[in-house]
Design an enzyme around this catalytic site. Structure first.
Site, PDB file in Angstrom:
ATOM      1  N   SER A  26       0.816  -1.218   0.000  1.00 56.11           N
ATOM      2  CA  SER A  26       0.000   0.000   0.000  1.00 56.11           C
ATOM      3  C   SER A  26       0.850   1.270   0.000  1.00 56.11           C
ATOM      4  O   SER A  26       1.818   1.392   0.755  1.00 56.11           O
ATOM      5  CB  SER A  26      -0.908   0.019   1.234  1.00 56.11           C
ATOM      6  OG  SER A  26      -1.598   1.252   1.289  1.00 56.11           O
ATOM      7  N   LYS A  77     -13.896  -4.306   2.438  1.00 56.17           N
ATOM      8  CA  LYS A  77     -14.770  -3.152   2.180  1.00 56.17           C
ATOM      9  C   LYS A  77     -16.255  -3.443   2.415  1.00 56.17           C
ATOM     10  O   LYS A  77     -17.013  -2.528   2.716  1.00 56.17           O
ATOM     11  CB  LYS A  77     -14.576  -2.663   0.736  1.00 56.17           C
ATOM     12  CG  LYS A  77     -13.248  -1.953   0.505  1.00 56.17           C
ATOM     13  CD  LYS A  77     -13.184  -1.368  -0.893  1.00 56.17           C
ATOM     14  CE  LYS A  77     -11.869  -0.662  -1.134  1.00 56.17           C
ATOM     15  NZ  LYS A  77     -11.845   0.099  -2.379  1.00 56.17           N
ATOM     16  N   ASP A 113     -14.324   6.297  -2.900  1.00 54.59           N
ATOM     17  CA  ASP A 113     -13.733   5.853  -4.177  1.00 54.59           C
ATOM     18  C   ASP A 113     -14.415   6.515  -5.377  1.00 54.59           C
ATOM     19  O   ASP A 113     -13.748   7.062  -6.259  1.00 54.59           O
ATOM     20  CB  ASP A 113     -13.840   4.331  -4.320  1.00 54.59           C
ATOM     21  CG  ASP A 113     -12.837   3.594  -3.443  1.00 54.59           C
ATOM     22  OD1 ASP A 113     -11.737   4.124  -3.213  1.00 54.59           O
ATOM     23  OD2 ASP A 113     -13.160   2.480  -3.003  1.00 54.59           O
ATOM     24  N   GLY A 138     -16.562  -2.488 -17.745  1.00 50.58           N
ATOM     25  CA  GLY A 138     -16.360  -3.221 -16.491  1.00 50.58           C
ATOM     26  C   GLY A 138     -17.509  -2.977 -15.537  1.00 50.58           C
ATOM     27  O   GLY A 138     -18.153  -1.916 -15.575  1.00 50.58           O
ATOM     28  N   ALA A 139     -17.777  -3.989 -14.715  1.00 49.36           N
ATOM     29  CA  ALA A 139     -18.907  -3.887 -13.778  1.00 49.36           C
ATOM     30  C   ALA A 139     -18.538  -4.504 -12.440  1.00 49.36           C
ATOM     31  O   ALA A 139     -19.368  -5.118 -11.769  1.00 49.36           O
ATOM     32  CB  ALA A 139     -20.138  -4.570 -14.386  1.00 49.36           C
ATOM     33  N   GLY A 141     -16.258  -4.111  -8.532  1.00 44.45           N
ATOM     34  CA  GLY A 141     -16.413  -3.284  -7.340  1.00 44.45           C
ATOM     35  C   GLY A 141     -16.120  -1.811  -7.598  1.00 44.45           C
ATOM     36  O   GLY A 141     -16.859  -0.932  -7.138  1.00 44.45           O
ATOM     37  N   ARG A 163     -17.612  -7.890 -19.852  1.00 45.69           N
ATOM     38  CA  ARG A 163     -17.416  -9.232 -20.409  1.00 45.69           C
ATOM     39  C   ARG A 163     -18.596 -10.122 -20.010  1.00 45.69           C
ATOM     40  O   ARG A 163     -19.171 -10.809 -20.848  1.00 45.69           O
ATOM     41  CB  ARG A 163     -16.096  -9.794 -19.860  1.00 45.69           C
ATOM     42  CG  ARG A 163     -15.821 -11.215 -20.237  1.00 45.69           C
ATOM     43  CD  ARG A 163     -14.480 -11.648 -19.725  1.00 45.69           C
ATOM     44  NE  ARG A 163     -14.393 -11.654 -18.256  1.00 45.69           N
ATOM     45  CZ  ARG A 163     -13.332 -12.036 -17.578  1.00 45.69           C
ATOM     46  NH1 ARG A 163     -12.247 -12.434 -18.209  1.00 45.69           N
ATOM     47  NH2 ARG A 163     -13.323 -12.016 -16.254  1.00 45.69           N
ATOM     48  N   THR A 164     -18.966 -10.085 -18.742  1.00 42.43           N
ATOM     49  CA  THR A 164     -20.152 -10.799 -18.275  1.00 42.43           C
ATOM     50  C   THR A 164     -21.311  -9.800 -18.325  1.00 42.43           C
ATOM     51  O   THR A 164     -21.494  -8.996 -17.404  1.00 42.43           O
ATOM     52  CB  THR A 164     -19.931 -11.316 -16.834  1.00 42.43           C
ATOM     53  OG1 THR A 164     -18.652 -11.937 -16.769  1.00 42.43           O
ATOM     54  CG2 THR A 164     -21.020 -12.291 -16.421  1.00 42.43           C
ATOM     55  N   TYR A 232      -3.469   2.476 -12.311  1.00 48.60           N
ATOM     56  CA  TYR A 232      -2.342   3.406 -12.167  1.00 48.60           C
ATOM     57  C   TYR A 232      -0.998   2.674 -12.139  1.00 48.60           C
ATOM     58  O   TYR A 232       0.042   3.287 -11.913  1.00 48.60           O
ATOM     59  CB  TYR A 232      -2.502   4.324 -10.949  1.00 48.60           C
ATOM     60  CG  TYR A 232      -2.672   3.639  -9.630  1.00 48.60           C
ATOM     61  CD1 TYR A 232      -1.588   3.236  -8.881  1.00 48.60           C
ATOM     62  CD2 TYR A 232      -3.940   3.422  -9.118  1.00 48.60           C
ATOM     63  CE1 TYR A 232      -1.759   2.612  -7.670  1.00 48.60           C
ATOM     64  CE2 TYR A 232      -4.128   2.797  -7.903  1.00 48.60           C
ATOM     65  CZ  TYR A 232      -3.027   2.389  -7.180  1.00 48.60           C
ATOM     66  OH  TYR A 232      -3.206   1.761  -5.983  1.00 48.60           O
ATOM     67  N   GLY A 253      -5.310   6.640 -13.689  1.00 46.02           N
ATOM     68  CA  GLY A 253      -5.931   6.251 -12.423  1.00 46.02           C
ATOM     69  C   GLY A 253      -5.282   6.811 -11.168  1.00 46.02           C
ATOM     70  O   GLY A 253      -5.833   6.659 -10.080  1.00 46.02           O
TER      71      GLY A 253
HETATM   72  P1  NAP Z   1     -13.189  -6.488  -9.738  1.00 51.38           P
HETATM   73  O1  NAP Z   1     -14.308  -6.198  -8.795  1.00 51.38           O
HETATM   74  O2  NAP Z   1     -12.492  -7.803  -9.643  1.00 51.38           O
HETATM   75  O3  NAP Z   1     -13.756  -6.302 -11.251  1.00 51.38           O
HETATM   76  C1  NAP Z   1     -12.953  -6.609 -12.358  1.00 51.38           C
HETATM   77  C2  NAP Z   1     -13.650  -6.167 -13.660  1.00 51.38           C
HETATM   78  O4  NAP Z   1     -12.717  -6.397 -14.726  1.00 51.38           O
HETATM   79  C3  NAP Z   1     -14.903  -6.957 -14.001  1.00 51.38           C
HETATM   80  O5  NAP Z   1     -15.788  -6.128 -14.730  1.00 51.38           O
HETATM   81  C4  NAP Z   1     -14.342  -8.073 -14.893  1.00 51.38           C
HETATM   82  O6  NAP Z   1     -15.294  -8.613 -15.812  1.00 51.38           O
HETATM   83  C5  NAP Z   1     -13.295  -7.310 -15.669  1.00 51.38           C
HETATM   84  N1  NAP Z   1     -12.236  -8.174 -16.182  1.00 51.38           N
HETATM   85  C6  NAP Z   1     -11.251  -8.780 -15.483  1.00 51.38           C
HETATM   86  N2  NAP Z   1     -10.457  -9.487 -16.300  1.00 51.38           N
HETATM   87  C7  NAP Z   1     -10.956  -9.332 -17.565  1.00 51.38           C
HETATM   88  C8  NAP Z   1     -10.578  -9.813 -18.853  1.00 51.38           C
HETATM   89  N3  NAP Z   1      -9.505 -10.602 -19.018  1.00 51.38           N
HETATM   90  N4  NAP Z   1     -11.301  -9.427 -19.931  1.00 51.38           N
HETATM   91  C9  NAP Z   1     -12.372  -8.615 -19.773  1.00 51.38           C
HETATM   92  N5  NAP Z   1     -12.799  -8.131 -18.579  1.00 51.38           N
HETATM   93  C10 NAP Z   1     -12.093  -8.490 -17.484  1.00 51.38           C
HETATM   94  O7  NAP Z   1     -12.026  -5.392  -9.612  1.00 51.38           O
HETATM   95  P2  NAP Z   1     -12.175  -3.848  -9.148  1.00 51.38           P
HETATM   96  O8  NAP Z   1     -11.951  -3.760  -7.680  1.00 51.38           O
HETATM   97  O9  NAP Z   1     -13.429  -3.304  -9.710  1.00 51.38           O
HETATM   98  O10 NAP Z   1     -10.870  -3.192  -9.838  1.00 51.38           O
HETATM   99  C11 NAP Z   1     -10.802  -3.040 -11.252  1.00 51.38           C
HETATM  100  C12 NAP Z   1      -9.578  -2.220 -11.648  1.00 51.38           C
HETATM  101  O11 NAP Z   1      -9.673  -0.919 -11.116  1.00 51.38           O
HETATM  102  C13 NAP Z   1      -8.240  -2.783 -11.151  1.00 51.38           C
HETATM  103  O12 NAP Z   1      -7.294  -2.668 -12.190  1.00 51.38           O
HETATM  104  C14 NAP Z   1      -7.865  -1.867 -10.018  1.00 51.38           C
HETATM  105  O13 NAP Z   1      -6.454  -1.750  -9.882  1.00 51.38           O
HETATM  106  C15 NAP Z   1      -8.463  -0.560 -10.482  1.00 51.38           C
HETATM  107  N6  NAP Z   1      -8.764   0.330  -9.343  1.00 51.38           N
HETATM  108  C16 NAP Z   1      -8.128   1.543  -9.284  1.00 51.38           C
HETATM  109  C17 NAP Z   1      -8.386   2.394  -8.236  1.00 51.38           C
HETATM  110  C18 NAP Z   1      -7.686   3.732  -8.164  1.00 51.38           C
HETATM  111  O14 NAP Z   1      -7.631   4.323  -7.095  1.00 51.38           O
HETATM  112  N7  NAP Z   1      -7.206   4.241  -9.282  1.00 51.38           N
HETATM  113  C19 NAP Z   1      -9.292   2.025  -7.232  1.00 51.38           C
HETATM  114  C20 NAP Z   1      -9.937   0.792  -7.333  1.00 51.38           C
HETATM  115  C21 NAP Z   1      -9.664  -0.057  -8.386  1.00 51.38           C
HETATM  116  P3  NAP Z   1     -16.223  -9.873 -15.390  1.00 51.38           P
HETATM  117  O15 NAP Z   1     -17.336  -9.319 -14.538  1.00 51.38           O
HETATM  118  O16 NAP Z   1     -16.702 -10.417 -16.683  1.00 51.38           O
HETATM  119  O17 NAP Z   1     -15.341 -10.839 -14.624  1.00 51.38           O
END
Ligand code: NAP
Length: 284
Positions: A26, A77, A113, A138-139, A141, A163-164, A232, A253
């Site tokens: 972190s 969370k 967030d 994307g959908a 968290g 994707r889903t 990021y 990001g």
């Molecule tokens: P999460 O809940 O696991 O969701 C992942 C998303 O990515 C889902 O929509 C998933 O689709 C999709 N995905 C994963 N692998 C894929 C692939 N190979 N092809 C197509 N779609 C794919 O993760 P999250 O917590 O939302 O985080 C998502 C991203 O945001 C991460 O990269 C994280 O580092 C970034 N993030 C950045 C910040 C920031 O402060 N900048 C904060 C939070 C998160 P499915 O539903 O089809 O599986």
């Protein structure tokens, strides 16, 4: 802004921290300690490695030891919510908490967030979201908080593509009371060609180490679009590089990470967060 970088820890030092599992990666302690010092707050912010089975005791510890505030990250969370005294309305609707404020033993949970992302987008790339047409890819968290915060800015429409596809439709249905939202599959993006002002990647596609991956065909982009990526690491994803080559305005990001922390800092201290100090600490 104060240039004093000395750490003063004494019996008045206010305690802050971030709870997660894992947590050693972190960057929040570095960013927040720099912010506390820049604003002259006698406080210290530390990383707390809390396993899921220890979360209840850890939250009791926040009360018992008088931590003023903590952030919670993966995987806590959602599970932290029933352990708190109050949940802010936005965090309740999003279904996740990332910031806890301790007012004399009363713990309130917030989600910074989504609002952090929107503040970053407005400050750094796209001041006017009202009336815009937005594609969120994307959908998961992160998308949830962002879609909710974007909907409150009164855009003309938000399309969520995943994707889903079913998860995109569920997310759109959850927040339909807040604005015009639609959930679609990735194959349906083609039909939106020429319709979209802002594209936001919220998937992990393109994140280190898979830096050559990209979540949509860049030839679909148009030069008048803003293209934003939550990732990021790297600071510039393949999506952002391809978008820039096509003349789009790009937004990475890092700002979301800074501004989610800025809101937390402001809730805890009542002081405006030193954004550029926080950015500088992270870029180091
Ligand atoms: P999460 O809940 O696991 O969701 C992942 C998303 O990515 C889902 O929509 C998933 O689709 C999709 N995905 C994963 N692998 C894929 C692939 N190979 N092809 C197509 N779609 C794919 O993760 P999250 O917590 O939302 O985080 C998502 C991203 O945001 C991460 O990269 C994280 O580092 C970034 N993030 C950045 C910040 C920031 O402060 N900048 C904060 C939070 C998160 P499915 O539903 O089809 O599986």
């Amino acid at each position: 802004m104060s240039k004093d970088t000395t750490v003063h820890i004494d019996s008045d030092t206010i305690l802050f921290g971030v709870m997660g599992d894992p947590i050693r990666h972190s960057k929040s302690p570095h960013m927040h300690n720099r912010a506390l010092r820049a604003k002259g707050v006698n406080g210290v912010y530390t990383a707390l490695h809390i396993k899921p089975e220890a979360l209840r005791d850890a939250i009791a510890g926040v009360r018992a030891m008088g931590f003023r505030g903590v952030n919670v990250t993966i995987p806590h969370k959602v599970n932290v919510m029933p352990l708190l005294d109050e949940i802010d309305e936005d965090a309740r609707l999003i279904g996740a908490v990332n910031t806890i404020v301790n007012d004399n033993g009363k713990l309130t949970g917030y989600n910074t967030d989504g609002i952090g992302y929107v503040r970053s987008l407005k400050e750094e790339a796209e001041p006017n979201i009202a009336g815009k047409r937005i594609l969120v890819i994307g959908a998961g968290g992160a998308a949830r908080g962002i879609v909710y915060a974007l909907a409150k800015e009164k855009p003309d429409g938000i399309w969520i593509a995943n994707r889903t596809a079913e998860k995109a439709r569920e997310l759109a249905a959850d927040f339909q009371a807040f604005g015009p939202l639609a959930g679609i599959g990735m194959d349906d993006i083609g039909s939106l060609h020429g319709e979209i002002d802002i594209v936001i990647n919220t998937t992990s596609v393109g994140m280190h180490p898979h830096v050559d991956a990209i979540s949509l065909d860049p030839d679909w982009l148009r030069p008048d679009m803003t293209v934003s990526d939550l990732i990021y690491n790297p600071l510039r994803t393949k999506l952002l590089n391809e978008a820039e080559r096509r003349g789009c305005r790009i937004h990475g990001g890092l700002g979301m990470f800074i501004y989610q922390g800025a809101y937390a800092f402001e809730y805890w201290t009542g002081l405006p967060a030193p954004i550029e100090t926080m950015r500088g600490a992270l870029l180091e």
